[in-house]
Motif scaffolding. Structure first.
Motif, PDB file in Angstrom:
ATOM      1  N   GLU A 175     -35.141 -55.259  52.057  1.00 15.73           N
ATOM      2  CA  GLU A 175     -35.208 -53.841  51.709  1.00 15.73           C
ATOM      3  C   GLU A 175     -34.031 -53.078  52.280  1.00 15.73           C
ATOM      4  N   GLY A 176     -33.560 -52.122  51.510  1.00 13.99           N
ATOM      5  CA  GLY A 176     -32.482 -51.280  51.974  1.00 13.99           C
ATOM      6  C   GLY A 176     -32.985 -50.300  53.019  1.00 13.99           C
ATOM      7  N   VAL A 177     -32.196 -50.093  54.048  1.00 16.84           N
ATOM      8  CA  VAL A 177     -32.563 -49.220  55.147  1.00 16.84           C
ATOM      9  C   VAL A 177     -31.679 -47.973  55.170  1.00 16.84           C
ATOM     10  N   ALA A 178     -30.384 -48.170  55.048  1.00 18.80           N
ATOM     11  CA  ALA A 178     -29.449 -47.053  55.111  1.00 18.80           C
ATOM     12  C   ALA A 178     -28.158 -47.450  54.414  1.00 18.80           C
ATOM     13  N   ALA A 179     -27.489 -46.476  53.852  1.00 15.91           N
ATOM     14  CA  ALA A 179     -26.212 -46.722  53.198  1.00 15.91           C
ATOM     15  C   ALA A 179     -25.273 -45.555  53.432  1.00 15.91           C
ATOM     16  N   ILE A 180     -23.985 -45.875  53.416  1.00 12.05           N
ATOM     17  CA  ILE A 180     -22.957 -44.851  53.583  1.00 12.05           C
ATOM     18  C   ILE A 180     -21.879 -45.094  52.551  1.00 12.05           C
ATOM     19  N   ARG A 185     -21.935 -55.041  51.307  1.00 18.41           N
ATOM     20  CA  ARG A 185     -20.974 -54.187  50.614  1.00 18.41           C
ATOM     21  C   ARG A 185     -21.470 -53.920  49.203  1.00 18.41           C
ATOM     22  N   GLY A 186     -21.435 -52.669  48.802  1.00 20.23           N
ATOM     23  CA  GLY A 186     -21.803 -52.348  47.447  1.00 20.23           C
ATOM     24  C   GLY A 186     -20.723 -52.769  46.467  1.00 20.23           C
ATOM     25  N   ARG A 187     -21.049 -52.662  45.195  1.00 14.37           N
ATOM     26  CA  ARG A 187     -20.046 -53.019  44.181  1.00 14.37           C
ATOM     27  C   ARG A 187     -19.047 -51.896  43.953  1.00 14.37           C
ATOM     28  N   GLY A 188     -19.412 -50.703  44.346  1.00 16.78           N
ATOM     29  CA  GLY A 188     -18.520 -49.572  44.151  1.00 16.78           C
ATOM     30  C   GLY A 188     -18.528 -48.660  45.357  1.00 16.78           C
ATOM     31  N   SER A 191     -25.378 -55.328  45.516  1.00 15.45           N
ATOM     32  CA  SER A 191     -24.447 -55.638  46.591  1.00 15.45           C
ATOM     33  C   SER A 191     -23.530 -56.786  46.176  1.00 15.45           C
ATOM     34  N   SER A 192     -22.306 -56.732  46.655  1.00 13.80           N
ATOM     35  CA  SER A 192     -21.321 -57.732  46.251  1.00 13.80           C
ATOM     36  C   SER A 192     -20.951 -58.694  47.367  1.00 13.80           C
ATOM     37  N   ALA A 193     -21.374 -58.405  48.582  1.00 11.49           N
ATOM     38  CA  ALA A 193     -21.081 -59.301  49.700  1.00 11.49           C
ATOM     39  C   ALA A 193     -22.095 -59.048  50.799  1.00 11.49           C
ATOM     40  N   TYR A 214     -15.497 -48.694  49.451  1.00 12.84           N
ATOM     41  CA  TYR A 214     -16.804 -49.205  49.062  1.00 12.84           C
ATOM     42  C   TYR A 214     -17.932 -48.523  49.819  1.00 12.84           C
ATOM     43  N   CYS A 215     -19.079 -48.437  49.162  1.00  9.75           N
ATOM     44  CA  CYS A 215     -20.319 -48.087  49.847  1.00  9.75           C
ATOM     45  C   CYS A 215     -20.754 -49.291  50.686  1.00  9.75           C
ATOM     46  N   MET A 216     -21.306 -49.006  51.856  1.00 10.55           N
ATOM     47  CA  MET A 216     -21.810 -50.063  52.737  1.00 10.55           C
ATOM     48  C   MET A 216     -23.268 -49.783  53.065  1.00 10.55           C
ATOM     49  N   GLY A 217     -24.054 -50.845  53.124  1.00  5.49           N
ATOM     50  CA  GLY A 217     -25.470 -50.665  53.397  1.00  5.49           C
ATOM     51  C   GLY A 217     -26.002 -51.619  54.447  1.00  5.49           C
TER      52      GLY A 217
END
Length: 126
Positions: free
Chosen positions: A46-51, A97-100, A113-115, A32-35
């Motif tokens: 607001e989103g700050v960073a994602a990996i 946690r992202g959805r994908g 986001s899913s969680a 999963y992508c995490m943000g």
């Protein structure tokens, strides 16, 4: 059961540093992508960073060159290293946690986001 637990928040003076951690459980981190998101009173989150699942990153423009997102897949931990902090960085920081698996742009995962974690407070004083 998916669970995200943030830690590492605190109070610092402008120019200081903090490292936030997000401990993830109940799934495989690299799938999963995490943000990291932040929210201040009266403002939208607001989103700050994602990996993403492959370790590729994206940042909100205002934190580029100051924040670094990273992760340890073996330990299922996502980090946000924050340097040269400014009062505008003050807020509650959430791990999500992202959805994908893939990242989007501007510090966000692709899709919603899913969680979410419970958040950790960061306060930067001038």
């Amino acid at each position: 059961q998916v669970r995200l637990v943030e830690s590492g928040g605190g109070s610092v003076q402008a120019g200081g540093s903090l490292r936030l951690s997000c401990s993830a459980s109940g799934y495989t981190l690299e799938d999963y992508c995490m943000g990291w998101f932040r929210q201040t009173p009266g403002q939208e989150r607001e989103g700050v960073a994602a990996i993403d699942g492959l370790g590729m990153t994206t940042y909100k423009d205002s934190v580029k060159d100051r924040f670094t997102i990273s992760k340890d897949n073996d330990r299922s931990i996502v980090y946000l290293e924050m340097k040269m902090l400014k009062p505008d960085d003050t807020g509650i920081y959430y791990c999500a946690r992202g959805r994908g698996k893939w990242r989007g742009t501007g510090g966000l995962c692709y899709g919603d986001s899913s969680a979410w974690g419970q958040g950790t407070q960061v306060t930067v004083s001038s």
